[in-house]
Scaffold this motif. Structure first.
Motif, PDB file in Angstrom:
ATOM      1  N   VAL A 104     -21.075 -26.808 -32.906  1.00 20.70           N
ATOM      2  CA  VAL A 104     -19.665 -26.455 -33.029  1.00 20.70           C
ATOM      3  C   VAL A 104     -18.895 -27.050 -31.852  1.00 20.70           C
ATOM      4  CG1 VAL A 104     -18.043 -24.516 -32.936  1.00 20.70           C
ATOM      5  CG2 VAL A 104     -20.116 -24.354 -34.336  1.00 20.70           C
ATOM      6  N   SER A 105     -17.751 -27.637 -32.157  1.00 14.13           N
ATOM      7  CA  SER A 105     -16.923 -28.188 -31.080  1.00 14.13           C
ATOM      8  C   SER A 105     -15.721 -27.312 -30.760  1.00 14.13           C
ATOM      9  CB  SER A 105     -16.445 -29.597 -31.445  1.00 14.13           C
ATOM     10  OG  SER A 105     -15.678 -29.578 -32.639  1.00 14.13           O
ATOM     11  N   ALA A 106     -15.226 -26.548 -31.750  1.00 10.92           N
ATOM     12  CA  ALA A 106     -14.054 -25.704 -31.494  1.00 10.92           C
ATOM     13  C   ALA A 106     -13.936 -24.646 -32.586  1.00 10.92           C
ATOM     14  CB  ALA A 106     -12.780 -26.542 -31.450  1.00 10.92           C
ATOM     15  N   PHE A 151     -14.394 -18.997 -42.130  1.00 15.24           N
ATOM     16  CA  PHE A 151     -15.122 -17.720 -42.213  1.00 15.24           C
ATOM     17  C   PHE A 151     -14.165 -16.572 -41.933  1.00 15.24           C
ATOM     18  CE2 PHE A 151     -18.336 -20.882 -41.401  1.00 15.24           C
ATOM     19  CZ  PHE A 151     -19.385 -20.487 -42.214  1.00 15.24           C
ATOM     20  N   ASP A 152     -14.539 -15.405 -42.441  1.00 13.61           N
ATOM     21  CA  ASP A 152     -13.776 -14.195 -42.138  1.00 13.61           C
ATOM     22  C   ASP A 152     -14.028 -13.719 -40.717  1.00 13.61           C
ATOM     23  OD1 ASP A 152     -12.596 -13.718 -44.809  1.00 13.61           O
ATOM     24  OD2 ASP A 152     -14.689 -13.481 -45.405  1.00 13.61           O
ATOM     25  N   LEU A 153     -15.223 -14.026 -40.195  1.00 16.03           N
ATOM     26  CA  LEU A 153     -15.567 -13.660 -38.822  1.00 16.03           C
ATOM     27  C   LEU A 153     -16.478 -14.718 -38.225  1.00 16.03           C
ATOM     28  CD1 LEU A 153     -15.589 -11.648 -36.421  1.00 16.03           C
ATOM     29  CD2 LEU A 153     -17.617 -10.598 -37.451  1.00 16.03           C
ATOM     30  N   VAL A 154     -16.130 -15.163 -37.030  1.00 19.61           N
ATOM     31  CA  VAL A 154     -16.985 -16.060 -36.251  1.00 19.61           C
ATOM     32  C   VAL A 154     -17.439 -15.303 -35.008  1.00 19.61           C
ATOM     33  CG1 VAL A 154     -17.091 -18.167 -34.867  1.00 19.61           C
ATOM     34  CG2 VAL A 154     -15.932 -18.185 -37.082  1.00 19.61           C
ATOM     35  N   VAL A 155     -18.741 -15.247 -34.798  1.00 14.58           N
ATOM     36  CA  VAL A 155     -19.329 -14.554 -33.655  1.00 14.58           C
ATOM     37  C   VAL A 155     -19.852 -15.602 -32.679  1.00 14.58           C
ATOM     38  CG1 VAL A 155     -21.071 -12.909 -32.893  1.00 14.58           C
ATOM     39  CG2 VAL A 155     -19.991 -12.633 -35.142  1.00 14.58           C
ATOM     40  N   LEU A 178     -14.100 -23.176 -38.205  1.00 18.51           N
ATOM     41  CA  LEU A 178     -15.134 -23.749 -37.342  1.00 18.51           C
ATOM     42  C   LEU A 178     -15.101 -25.264 -37.490  1.00 18.51           C
ATOM     43  CD1 LEU A 178     -18.515 -21.768 -37.649  1.00 18.51           C
ATOM     44  CD2 LEU A 178     -17.039 -21.996 -35.666  1.00 18.51           C
ATOM     45  N   LEU A 179     -14.907 -25.950 -36.381  1.00 26.02           N
ATOM     46  CA  LEU A 179     -14.957 -27.409 -36.379  1.00 26.02           C
ATOM     47  C   LEU A 179     -16.270 -27.848 -35.743  1.00 26.02           C
ATOM     48  CD1 LEU A 179     -13.513 -30.137 -36.901  1.00 26.02           C
ATOM     49  CD2 LEU A 179     -12.611 -29.971 -34.559  1.00 26.02           C
ATOM     50  N   ASP A 227     -19.577 -33.205 -35.938  1.00 24.77           N
ATOM     51  CA  ASP A 227     -19.612 -34.329 -36.881  1.00 24.77           C
ATOM     52  C   ASP A 227     -18.289 -34.504 -37.624  1.00 24.77           C
ATOM     53  OD1 ASP A 227     -19.585 -32.225 -38.667  1.00 24.77           O
ATOM     54  OD2 ASP A 227     -21.555 -32.643 -39.528  1.00 24.77           O
ATOM     55  N   GLY A 228     -17.282 -33.691 -37.249  1.00 22.62           N
ATOM     56  CA  GLY A 228     -15.965 -33.816 -37.849  1.00 22.62           C
ATOM     57  C   GLY A 228     -15.716 -32.926 -39.048  1.00 22.62           C
ATOM     58  N   THR A 229     -16.735 -32.260 -39.556  1.00 22.17           N
ATOM     59  CA  THR A 229     -16.555 -31.360 -40.690  1.00 22.17           C
ATOM     60  C   THR A 229     -16.070 -29.998 -40.207  1.00 22.17           C
ATOM     61  OG1 THR A 229     -18.851 -30.617 -40.622  1.00 22.17           O
ATOM     62  CG2 THR A 229     -18.347 -32.543 -42.000  1.00 22.17           C
ATOM     63  N   ALA A 230     -15.604 -29.191 -41.146  1.00 27.05           N
ATOM     64  CA  ALA A 230     -15.101 -27.860 -40.806  1.00 27.05           C
ATOM     65  C   ALA A 230     -15.458 -26.875 -41.907  1.00 27.05           C
ATOM     66  CB  ALA A 230     -13.593 -27.890 -40.599  1.00 27.05           C
ATOM     67  N   GLU A 231     -15.591 -25.582 -41.528  1.00 30.05           N
ATOM     68  CA  GLU A 231     -15.812 -24.512 -42.489  1.00 30.05           C
ATOM     69  C   GLU A 231     -14.974 -23.308 -42.064  1.00 30.05           C
ATOM     70  OE1 GLU A 231     -19.752 -23.588 -43.889  1.00 30.05           O
ATOM     71  OE2 GLU A 231     -20.559 -25.483 -43.116  1.00 30.05           O
TER      72      GLU A 231
END
Length: 370
Positions: free
Chosen positions: A131-133, A154-158, A144-145, A148-152
């Protein structure tokens, strides 16, 4: 958590805290994805032995349904401590675990991580996903970035991604600072046969000897391995000032022997006779207390939340954080309620522990007198 669908939960970091959280969530029928920058579970050594405390690490293992499995792997005898005089190697104090006490049994960090990894559903951890950011969004979700440049989304990032967390900046501008202490780590294999003198010094658990600004700690691991930590209260660039290349292990050894002049030769042999080279580990901490304003959709646990000196609390607290967060996510009606409930417990607890750990480091590596 009562909702039409279960929330999308991402944990960044497959360390002990993140894996404990994932395991407890899955025990309650919740889905979760863990993103880990390392390529595989065995991409690097996982570090030394940990003592699991009854009210923190063992409590988290109980919540994860893994306490019996832990006891099958743990070494209760590893809770032994010997404190030696640095000048004579004479025994100043000797603590032996009582058979009828709860104790703090030791386990190799790699074994404990393996136990947690085996307990979660296959495919939960996505390896080689750095993860970069992290960006909280207006709708309460998080983006979530990845590197590799992709992103997803989420309702919650821990954020369970340790000292240099990529998730932390979404909540806090705090950055780790140097404690003034560096650990140089080395190791000894097959100690009972190849290094019997060291094995006798260390006993079944750990050995400690300390002088002004200098401390030696040697610790039993499983399979006859002893890991040693050479603690120095020095500037972070001590090796630069000494003209020592950290990649030149013989030069490091020579400099360390100079720095430990006046110590008993049996203790100086720890500097001479390691089977591995030396790994430089500068110790960093977050401010204590480290707090932040609640942000819906993101939170932290373990070192990402409360990086503190390694004096026996960090792994235990990370696992308890993971367990507490998972239970809040199951019990509370919304993500926001769950995170608020978790942070209301975790933040005061970690502030108290960080203060105690800082004092513990000062006791472990006393400052040199002017």
């Amino acid at each position: 958590m009562n909702s039409a669908r279960h929330p999308r939960i991402a944990i960044v970091g497959a360390g002990l805290g993140g894996l404990t959280c994932a395991r407890v969530l899955q025990r309650h029928g919740r889905s979760v994805t863990v993103f880990e920058r390392e390529a595989s579970a065995d991409a690097r050594p996982q570090g030394g032995s940990l003592d699991m405390h009854a009210d923190t690490g063992q409590a988290a293992l109980r919540a994860a349904g893994l306490l019996d499995h832990f006891h099958a792997l743990a070494r209760p005898e590893g809770d032994e401590w010997r404190v030696l005089d640095f000048a004579t190697a004479g025994v100043l104090a000797h603590q032996v675990p009582s058979p009828d006490a709860d104790g703090r049994p030791e386990i190799d960090r790699g074994q404990l991580r393996g136990l947690l990894l085996e307990s979660i559903a296959e495919g939960t951890v996505r390896w080689n996903r750095a993860v970069s950011a992290v960006t909280p969004l207006a709708d309460g979700t998080c983006r979530l970035l990845f590197t590799d440049g992709t992103a997803e989304h989420f309702d919650l990032v821990v954020g369970a991604d340790g000292a240099w967390s990529r998730v932390r900046p979404a909540l806090s501008h705090a950055a780790p600072s140097y404690t003034g202490v560096t650990f140089m780590e080395t190791g000894f294999d097959h100690c009972d046969t190849r290094h019997p003198d060291l094995a006798r010094l260390v006993g079944n658990g750990s050995m400690l000897a300390k002088g002004a600004g200098r401390t030696l700690v040697a610790q039993r691991n499983s399979n006859g391995h002893i890991r040693a930590y050479i603690a120095l209260r020095e500037p972070e660039d001590w090796h630069v000032a000494a003209g020592v290349d950290l990649g030149d292990h013989q030069a490091v050894r020579t400099q360390l022997l100079r720095m430990f002049e006046g110590w008993d030769e049996s203790l100086r042999n720890i500097l001479r006779n390691g089977d591995s080279g030396f790994v430089n580990r500068s110790l960093f901490v977050l401010p204590a207390p480290h707090t932040w304003e609640h942000v819906t959709g993101v939170t932290l646990l373990g070192d990402a939340a409360h990086l503190m000196p390694p004096v026996g609390l960090g792994a235990n607290l990370a696992m308890l954080d993971g367990s507490d967060l998972a239970h809040a996510l199951v019990a509370e009606p919304s993500i926001s309620d769950a995170v608020r409930a978790y942070e209301s417990i975790m933040l005061p607890r970690s502030a108290e522990a960080a203060t105690g750990s800082a004092q513990g480091l000062d006791h472990l590596v006393p400052a040199a007198t002017p």
